[in-house]
Design a protein around this motif. Structure first.
Motif, short mmCIF file in Angstrom:
data_model
loop_
_atom_site.label_atom_id
_atom_site.label_comp_id
_atom_site.label_asym_id
_atom_site.label_seq_id
_atom_site.Cartn_x
_atom_site.Cartn_y
_atom_site.Cartn_z
N PHE A 115 -30.39 14.01 -39.70
CA PHE A 115 -29.65 15.27 -39.64
C PHE A 115 -30.52 16.22 -38.83
N VAL A 116 -30.03 16.61 -37.66
CA VAL A 116 -30.87 17.26 -36.65
C VAL A 116 -30.57 18.75 -36.59
N THR A 117 -31.63 19.55 -36.73
CA THR A 117 -31.50 21.01 -36.73
C THR A 117 -32.41 21.62 -35.68
N LEU A 118 -31.85 22.52 -34.89
CA LEU A 118 -32.65 23.28 -33.94
C LEU A 118 -33.38 24.38 -34.71
N ALA A 119 -34.71 24.35 -34.67
CA ALA A 119 -35.51 25.23 -35.52
C ALA A 119 -35.88 26.53 -34.80
N HIS A 120 -35.89 27.61 -35.55
CA HIS A 120 -36.37 28.95 -35.16
C HIS A 120 -36.32 29.23 -33.65
N PRO A 121 -35.13 29.24 -33.05
CA PRO A 121 -35.06 29.43 -31.59
C PRO A 121 -35.55 30.79 -31.11
N VAL A 122 -35.50 31.82 -31.97
CA VAL A 122 -36.00 33.14 -31.55
C VAL A 122 -37.52 33.08 -31.41
N THR A 159 -39.77 24.15 -27.84
CA THR A 159 -38.57 23.72 -28.55
C THR A 159 -39.01 22.91 -29.76
N HIS A 160 -38.57 23.31 -30.94
CA HIS A 160 -38.88 22.59 -32.17
C HIS A 160 -37.58 22.09 -32.79
N VAL A 161 -37.58 20.84 -33.21
CA VAL A 161 -36.40 20.22 -33.78
C VAL A 161 -36.77 19.53 -35.09
N VAL A 162 -36.02 19.85 -36.14
CA VAL A 162 -36.26 19.25 -37.46
C VAL A 162 -35.24 18.14 -37.69
N GLY A 163 -35.72 17.02 -38.19
CA GLY A 163 -34.84 15.90 -38.51
C GLY A 163 -35.04 15.44 -39.94
N ILE A 164 -33.95 15.29 -40.68
CA ILE A 164 -34.00 14.77 -42.05
C ILE A 164 -33.46 13.35 -42.02
N ALA A 165 -34.28 12.41 -42.45
CA ALA A 165 -33.95 10.99 -42.35
C ALA A 165 -32.84 10.61 -43.33
N PRO A 166 -32.11 9.54 -43.05
CA PRO A 166 -31.14 9.04 -44.02
C PRO A 166 -31.83 8.71 -45.34
#
Length: 305
Positions: free
Chosen positions: A122-129, A82-89
């Motif tokens: 800002f949290v994004t679920l990355a490349h789930p496939v 599981t990879h999760v991308v976060g963009i800081a304030p």
């Protein structure tokens, strides 16, 4: 009366929210990567190296705004993660939690997402496939803002970049989740294949983050979306010249439009049934590249994530 999904005022800015440098496993030094994106006309970039948040404030310039970000990964086996991308304030240069590599024995996927969300990211679920995530696993996760509907890097690796069906299932379950497209650049071949266009109040990191959090953007691997919104009982879209425009709604089925041979489509409209929980649009250009609007939500089940 026509009502656009996007804010009436502001400026359109193109950017990439997922990239890697020599700080972790990328081929480009941060200075070179910034130069490449600036030269390609991008307005903002986040260097989301693995398990390290580096603000790269020294690279901030008029041509390219830098957004601090990180990609955390939990590895379960050689094949599944599981990879999760976060963009800081905007303006934040470090996380409030220990920014390091975590393992499944340390925390769960959900705890990782909650930790990043609690940090204001800002949290994004990355490349789930590519990550080989199962549908049940994705649907059980909460509290993330977006999912990568297209990831150029993993598409090049193994045809693992398109996750539109996972996004669609989240929406059908009443989840208010946005869609992003990204390069996830590691090598030269990953460059300039997935991005977002943000309608921001002004050209500043704060305005970009405000727009991203509100969903005032669309994802693309090629086409340009000029406008998307409602006009009376219709959902309408205008875009660059394309071969297909699709309106995706649920539970009533939407509608698809195809250009005739030798012709193009640049606008379309679909009459709503009045029972939709959401409506979104996808346009496909003559090279097979797509752009995805975020949904217009009608369903009160879908609170802001």
């Amino acid at each position: 009366m026509k009502k656009s999904y996007f804010p009436a005022d502001g400026v359109w800015l193109k950017g990439n929210l997922h990239s890697h440098t020599t700080v972790s496993d990328g081929a480009f030094a941060p200075e070179m990567l910034a130069r490449l994106y600036a030269s390609a006309g991008y307005s903002f970039l986040s260097m989301t190296d693995h398990n390290l948040l580096v603000p790269h404030e020294d690279l901030q310039e008029k041509r390219l705004l830098m957004l601090a970000g990180v990609e955390h990964d939990l590895e379960y086996s050689r094949d599944q993660c599981t990879h999760v991308v976060g963009i800081a304030p905007a303006g934040k240069s470090a996380t409030d939690y220990p920014c390091k590599r975590y393992f499944p024995k340390d925390l769960t996927d959900q705890q990782l997402i909650d930790m990043m969300r609690g940090d204001g990211q800002f949290v994004t679920l990355a490349h789930p496939v590519w990550s080989r995530m199962e549908v049940k696993q994705i649907l059980e996760l909460k509290n993330f803002h977006a999912i990568e509907v297209f990831n150029n890097g993993t598409e090049h690796l193994c045809h693992g970049g398109n996750a539109e069906i996972y996004w669609e299932l989240l929406l059908r379950h009443g989840r208010r989740v946005f869609a992003t497209a990204s390069d996830d650049v590691h090598v030269e071949g990953d460059l300039f294949g997935g991005w977002i266009w943000v309608k921001a109040a002004e050209r500043t990191p704060q305005a970009i983050m405000d727009a991203v959090h509100s969903g005032a953007f669309y994802a693309s691997s090629g086409p340009v979306i000029h406008d998307f919104g409602l006009d009376g009982g219709e959902v309408v879209l205008s875009c660059s010249e394309c071969r297909e425009i699709h309106f995706v709604t649920y539970p009533p089925r939407g509608e698809s439009f195809f250009a005739k041979s030798g012709e193009t489509l640049a606008e379309a409209a679909h009459t709503l049934a009045g029972r939709e929980s959401f409506a979104r649009a996808v346009c496909v250009d003559h090279e097979g590249r797509s752009a995805w609007t975020n949904p217009i939500f009608f369903d009160r089940r879908a609170p802001v994530e």
